[in-house]
Design an enzyme around this catalytic site. Structure first.
Site, PDB file in Angstrom:
ATOM      1  N   TYR A  59       0.831  -1.206   0.000  1.00  0.00           N
ATOM      2  CA  TYR A  59       0.000   0.000   0.000  1.00  0.00           C
ATOM      3  C   TYR A  59       0.866   1.258   0.000  1.00  0.00           C
ATOM      4  O   TYR A  59       1.565   1.536   0.969  1.00  0.00           O
ATOM      5  CB  TYR A  59      -0.930   0.036   1.219  1.00  0.00           C
ATOM      6  CG  TYR A  59      -1.872  -1.146   1.323  1.00  0.00           C
ATOM      7  CD1 TYR A  59      -2.388  -1.769   0.180  1.00  0.00           C
ATOM      8  CD2 TYR A  59      -2.259  -1.641   2.558  1.00  0.00           C
ATOM      9  CE1 TYR A  59      -3.248  -2.854   0.282  1.00  0.00           C
ATOM     10  CE2 TYR A  59      -3.126  -2.721   2.673  1.00  0.00           C
ATOM     11  CZ  TYR A  59      -3.614  -3.327   1.532  1.00  0.00           C
ATOM     12  OH  TYR A  59      -4.470  -4.395   1.645  1.00  0.00           O
ATOM     13  N   HIS A 124      -0.203 -12.066   0.712  1.00  0.00           N
ATOM     14  CA  HIS A 124      -1.056 -11.045   0.099  1.00  0.00           C
ATOM     15  C   HIS A 124      -1.446 -11.381  -1.345  1.00  0.00           C
ATOM     16  O   HIS A 124      -0.590 -11.475  -2.218  1.00  0.00           O
ATOM     17  CB  HIS A 124      -0.293  -9.708   0.139  1.00  0.00           C
ATOM     18  CG  HIS A 124      -1.153  -8.512  -0.116  1.00  0.00           C
ATOM     19  ND1 HIS A 124      -0.651  -7.233  -0.116  1.00  0.00           N
ATOM     20  CD2 HIS A 124      -2.477  -8.386  -0.378  1.00  0.00           C
ATOM     21  CE1 HIS A 124      -1.631  -6.374  -0.367  1.00  0.00           C
ATOM     22  NE2 HIS A 124      -2.749  -7.063  -0.538  1.00  0.00           N
TER      23      HIS A 124
END
Length: 319
Positions: A59, A124
């Site tokens: 992110y 992820h």
């Protein structure tokens, strides 16, 4: 002041707030967020009873972790008062689920977060890697990190729901503690429901993210790059407009819909301002005191019925 309900997370013994703090916006993913604002947002969330914070090195190209780290440090409370999840395997540069990269990844994350350990370390978006590598290499590497005390629990995340059964059927019971699913438990798509009994039987805790379907169910609408089909986008737009015409906020309705299912331990919502935190917490406390606005919900469900459970492809072809 009503404190947010805490829910048990699978067999971990962790008690997470029903609303979790999605820290991707702190990485300026949806627009710039100043450091002071990031710190104030984390502080307000914690003050109002949110104890669960989720981030990833992906992110904002590591910025989210750094900002969250600063926010948590500024709380000046014991480490055991909050629960932090980060991820490994997906980076700005691409995907790498190798054991070597995972080891390096957690050390880098801990440094950015200014922590000695995380509570949950997720692989992820595993649909972009080889699921067999996840089973045979990545998860064993995470288990080692668990033994070393760098993470307390292990999770997997991704969009297609079949990745969860694929992996959980192939690892020893109790190896994976948590799954994080996104965009599959909201007013427009509730397919995660079908998987809940299976996950419960495996003793796996369930976290659901993106109750607003990555911006579909918001007044500002989804970002340009949103992968939904034109049909889904226009139905969502119609649902948003309907709520607006009644003086209702679709974001509140959508969040409450996701929160109403207690089988889901925490619903992650992205937050990057004090006002967003307050809005999200108000949605939770209102749900507990007043219940859902069933009338508007039924109307929105009717508008979304033709596109119900429509999703979009994600990941690489698994052979």
């Amino acid at each position: 002041m009503t404190k947010i309900e805490l829910r048990a997370l699978g067999n971990t013994g962790l008690k997470v707030s029903a609303v979790g703090f999605g820290a991707s916006p702190l990485g300026s993913v949806f627009g710039p967020v100043a450091e002071d604002d990031a710190v104030a947002t984390v502080r307000e969330a914690f003050r109002l009873g949110i104890n669960f914070f989720d981030t990833s090195p992906y992110y904002g190209g590591t910025l989210s972790e750094k900002m969250l780290g600063k926010g948590l440090k500024a709380l000046q409370v014991p480490r055991s008062d909050y629960i932090v999840a980060t991820k490994c395997g997906r980076y700005k540069e691409g995907f790498d689920f190798s054991a070597e990269r995972v080891r390096k990844s957690i050390d880098e994350s801990l440094e950015r977060l200014q922590l000695d350990y995380v509570d949950i370390l997720h692989c992820h978006d595993i649909e972009f890697g080889s699921l067999d590598q996840i089973v045979s290499e990545t998860i064993p590497a995470l288990q080692k990190l668990k033994q070393e005390g760098k993470t307390r629990f292990i999770g997997i995340t991704g969009l297609p729901l079949d990745i969860f059964t694929y992996v959980l059927d192939r690892v020893p019971p109790g190896t994976v503690d948590v799954i994080l699913s996104y965009c599959h438990y909201g007013v427009n798509d509730s397919t995660l429901l079908d998987l809940l009994p299976y996950l419960k039987s495996k003793g796996v805790g369930v976290i659901s993210a993106s109750p607003l379907a990555m911006g579909l169910l918001t007044e500002q609408g989804p970002p340009e790059w949103h992968p939904a089909s034109p049909e889904l986008k226009s139905a969502s737009k119609a649902a948003v407009a309907h709520c607006k015409s009644k003086g209702k906020k679709i974001t509140k309705l959508a969040l409450q819909y996701s929160l109403a299912n207690k089988e889901i331990s925490s619903v992650l919502v992205g937050m990057s301002s004090v006002s967003q935190v307050e809005e999200n917490v108000a949605a939770v406390t209102e749900l507990e005191s007043l219940g859902m606005d069933q009338e508007t919900l039924s109307e929105v469900e009717a508008i979304l019925e033709p596109v119900k459970n429509l999703t979009w492809p994600s990941g690489i072809h698994q052979n």
